[in-house]
Structure formats: structure tokens, C-alpha cells
Design a protein around this motif. Structure first.
Motif, PDB file in Angstrom:
ATOM      1  N   ASN A  69       0.834  -1.210   0.000  1.00  0.00           N
ATOM      2  CA  ASN A  69       0.000   0.000   0.000  1.00  0.00           C
ATOM      3  C   ASN A  69       0.864   1.254   0.000  1.00  0.00           C
ATOM      4  OD1 ASN A  69      -2.287  -1.563   0.023  1.00  0.00           O
ATOM      5  ND2 ASN A  69      -2.607  -1.390   2.227  1.00  0.00           N
ATOM      6  N   GLN A  70       1.938   1.240   0.789  1.00  0.00           N
ATOM      7  CA  GLN A  70       2.839   2.392   0.841  1.00  0.00           C
ATOM      8  C   GLN A  70       3.527   2.599  -0.505  1.00  0.00           C
ATOM      9  OE1 GLN A  70       5.848   2.019   3.839  1.00  0.00           O
ATOM     10  NE2 GLN A  70       6.543   4.122   3.606  1.00  0.00           N
ATOM     11  N   PHE A  71       3.932   1.499  -1.140  1.00  0.00           N
ATOM     12  CA  PHE A  71       4.573   1.592  -2.449  1.00  0.00           C
ATOM     13  C   PHE A  71       3.612   2.185  -3.477  1.00  0.00           C
ATOM     14  CE2 PHE A  71       5.327  -0.303  -6.633  1.00  0.00           C
ATOM     15  CZ  PHE A  71       6.587   0.199  -6.891  1.00  0.00           C
ATOM     16  N   GLU A  72       2.368   1.707  -3.486  1.00  0.00           N
ATOM     17  CA  GLU A  72       1.371   2.226  -4.428  1.00  0.00           C
ATOM     18  C   GLU A  72       1.108   3.717  -4.191  1.00  0.00           C
ATOM     19  OE1 GLU A  72      -0.203   0.894  -7.094  1.00  0.00           O
ATOM     20  OE2 GLU A  72       1.108  -0.839  -6.847  1.00  0.00           O
ATOM     21  N   ALA A  73       1.030   4.110  -2.921  1.00  0.00           N
ATOM     22  CA  ALA A  73       0.783   5.520  -2.611  1.00  0.00           C
ATOM     23  C   ALA A  73       1.950   6.393  -3.072  1.00  0.00           C
ATOM     24  CB  ALA A  73       0.545   5.697  -1.116  1.00  0.00           C
ATOM     25  N   SER A  74       3.173   5.936  -2.847  1.00  0.00           N
ATOM     26  CA  SER A  74       4.330   6.732  -3.273  1.00  0.00           C
ATOM     27  C   SER A  74       4.431   6.770  -4.794  1.00  0.00           C
ATOM     28  CB  SER A  74       5.615   6.195  -2.664  1.00  0.00           C
ATOM     29  OG  SER A  74       5.898   4.907  -3.140  1.00  0.00           O
ATOM     30  N   LYS A  75       4.040   5.689  -5.452  1.00  0.00           N
ATOM     31  CA  LYS A  75       4.051   5.662  -6.918  1.00  0.00           C
ATOM     32  C   LYS A  75       3.044   6.665  -7.470  1.00  0.00           C
ATOM     33  CE  LYS A  75       3.298   2.467 -10.742  1.00  0.00           C
ATOM     34  NZ  LYS A  75       2.892   1.114 -11.108  1.00  0.00           N
ATOM     35  N   GLU A  76       1.847   6.702  -6.900  1.00  0.00           N
ATOM     36  CA  GLU A  76       0.835   7.667  -7.332  1.00  0.00           C
ATOM     37  C   GLU A  76       1.299   9.101  -7.071  1.00  0.00           C
ATOM     38  OE1 GLU A  76      -2.855   6.698  -5.428  1.00  0.00           O
ATOM     39  OE2 GLU A  76      -2.974   4.742  -6.421  1.00  0.00           O
ATOM     40  N   PHE A  77       1.957   9.322  -5.942  1.00  0.00           N
ATOM     41  CA  PHE A  77       2.459  10.653  -5.615  1.00  0.00           C
ATOM     42  C   PHE A  77       3.516  11.096  -6.633  1.00  0.00           C
ATOM     43  CE2 PHE A  77       5.497  13.373  -3.289  1.00  0.00           C
ATOM     44  CZ  PHE A  77       4.644  14.433  -2.997  1.00  0.00           C
ATOM     45  N   ARG A  78       4.452  10.203  -6.966  1.00  0.00           N
ATOM     46  CA  ARG A  78       5.496  10.530  -7.961  1.00  0.00           C
ATOM     47  C   ARG A  78       4.872  10.833  -9.325  1.00  0.00           C
ATOM     48  NH1 ARG A  78       8.178   6.189  -5.524  1.00  0.00           N
ATOM     49  NH2 ARG A  78       7.580   4.824  -7.247  1.00  0.00           N
ATOM     50  N   GLU A  79       3.866  10.058  -9.707  1.00  0.00           N
ATOM     51  CA  GLU A  79       3.214  10.277 -10.997  1.00  0.00           C
ATOM     52  C   GLU A  79       2.488  11.616 -11.025  1.00  0.00           C
ATOM     53  OE1 GLU A  79       0.743   6.837 -11.498  1.00  0.00           O
ATOM     54  OE2 GLU A  79       2.422   5.587 -12.183  1.00  0.00           O
ATOM     55  N   SER A  80       1.867  12.001  -9.911  1.00  0.00           N
ATOM     56  CA  SER A  80       1.166  13.292  -9.885  1.00  0.00           C
ATOM     57  C   SER A  80       2.153  14.444  -9.939  1.00  0.00           C
ATOM     58  CB  SER A  80       0.272  13.396  -8.650  1.00  0.00           C
ATOM     59  OG  SER A  80       1.042  13.505  -7.480  1.00  0.00           O
ATOM     60  N   ILE A  81       3.311  14.293  -9.296  1.00  0.00           N
ATOM     61  CA  ILE A  81       4.340  15.346  -9.337  1.00  0.00           C
ATOM     62  C   ILE A  81       4.882  15.490 -10.762  1.00  0.00           C
ATOM     63  CG2 ILE A  81       6.690  15.891  -8.591  1.00  0.00           C
ATOM     64  CD1 ILE A  81       5.688  15.804  -5.955  1.00  0.00           C
ATOM     65  N   GLU A  82       5.155  14.360 -11.412  1.00  0.00           N
ATOM     66  CA  GLU A  82       5.659  14.417 -12.790  1.00  0.00           C
ATOM     67  C   GLU A  82       4.630  15.066 -13.710  1.00  0.00           C
ATOM     68  OE1 GLU A  82       6.761  10.484 -14.000  1.00  0.00           O
ATOM     69  OE2 GLU A  82       8.397  10.363 -12.551  1.00  0.00           O
ATOM     70  N   LYS A  83       3.377  14.758 -13.506  1.00  0.00           N
ATOM     71  CA  LYS A  83       2.328  15.337 -14.338  1.00  0.00           C
ATOM     72  C   LYS A  83       2.257  16.849 -14.131  1.00  0.00           C
ATOM     73  CE  LYS A  83      -2.603  14.976 -15.196  1.00  0.00           C
ATOM     74  NZ  LYS A  83      -3.859  14.368 -14.761  1.00  0.00           N
ATOM     75  N   ASN A  84       2.365  17.293 -12.879  1.00  0.00           N
ATOM     76  CA  ASN A  84       2.312  18.726 -12.585  1.00  0.00           C
ATOM     77  C   ASN A  84       3.550  19.454 -13.100  1.00  0.00           C
ATOM     78  OD1 ASN A  84      -0.159  18.573 -11.370  1.00  0.00           O
ATOM     79  ND2 ASN A  84       0.671  18.322  -9.314  1.00  0.00           N
ATOM     80  N   GLU A  85       4.704  18.779 -13.078  1.00  0.00           N
ATOM     81  CA  GLU A  85       5.925  19.430 -13.568  1.00  0.00           C
ATOM     82  C   GLU A  85       5.896  19.613 -15.073  1.00  0.00           C
ATOM     83  OE1 GLU A  85       9.172  17.109 -12.124  1.00  0.00           O
ATOM     84  OE2 GLU A  85       9.152  18.084 -10.170  1.00  0.00           O
TER      85      GLU A  85
END
Length: 138
Positions: A111-127
Motif C-alpha cells: 500500500n505504501q509503495f502504491e501511494a508513493s508511486k501515485e504521488f510521484r506520478e502526480s508530481i511528474e504530471k504537474n511538472e
């Protein structure tokens, strides 16, 4: 059709058919041990015996006991202190390959891995951002 294997217990060659992992002689010995262990456990005072107590009283090996529990020949509903080692930590479990603690820890880590993966993807999308060019007419 079977294949020729060496018995892990005695070293004798036998025809492996996918059912038994040992030769016929060792299988007969294991069956005798199973009967002895089952007779021991059926006595009311021994139903809550631990693996160590069963090994001490019957002379059976822990590996045989674990195999019988894993295959369901000795049911943990009837004998509550039986189990087999967790593949990760070695604590006794009665279902699956992992104990409840290791299963819960693995689930939390996933669950922690999935949450961090989603967070990284949202940051990349915003950048990357979306730049729109508007034509302004005045």
C-alpha cells in the motif's frame, strides 16, 4: 509416466509418479509414524500438545509434522497448537505460506509503495504542465 528419482530419506531409487516424494519403504514408515502421532493426539490430554511435545513423545520429526499440517492430514481446528513455519519469519502459521504478521506487513508495504508511486506520478504530471496558447484578438 513416472520418472526415476532418488529418495530424499534413504537414497534408494524409486519411480516418482508425482504423488509421493519418497520411496515406498519410506512412505510406509511415514504412515506408521503418522498413525502413532494421530493416536497420541487423539487422547484428550494431548490435543493441545505443541510440536516440540509431539516430537518428544513420538519420535517423529518436525518436518513430517509440518508436512502433515500443511497438507491437511492433521487439522489445526482439532489440534490448536499445531502449525508449520512461516516462509518469512519462521513463526507457526496454519494457512498459506506467511503468518498473519508477515502478511499484514507485506500488505502495508505494498500500500505504501502504491501511494508513493501515485504521488510521484502526480508530481511528474504537474511538472510537465499544460501550456495553452491563446489567440487574443482585440
Amino acid at each position: 509416466m513416472g520418472e526415476i528419482k532418488s529418495c530424499p530419506t534413504c537414497g534408494q531409487l524409486f519411480n516418482y509418479n508425482g504423488i509421493r516424494e519418497v520411496c515406498a519403504n519410506c512412505a510406509a514408515e511415514e504412515e506408521k509414524k503418522y498413525e502413532e502421532v494421530y493416536r497420541f493426539l487423539r487422547r484428550r490430554e494431548n490435543r493441545a500438545a505443541t510440536v516440540e511435545r509431539i516430537v518428544e513423545a513420538t519420535g517423529c520429526t518436525e518436518e513430517l509434522l509440518y508436512g502433515w499440517v500443511r497438507r491437511g492430514r492433521l487439522q489445526t481446528a482439532l489440534f490448536p497448537n499445531l502449525g508449520y513455519p512461516c516462509d518469512n519469519c519462521g513463526h507457526l502459521t496454519t494457512t498459506g505460506k506467511l503468518c498473519d504478521n508477515c502478511t499484514n506487513k507485506l500488505q502495508r508495504d505494498l500500500n505504501q509503495f502504491e501511494a508513493s508511486k501515485e504521488f510521484r506520478e502526480s508530481i511528474e504530471k504537474n511538472e510537465r504542465g499544460t501550456y495553452l496558447s491563446e489567440k487574443r484578438t482585440r
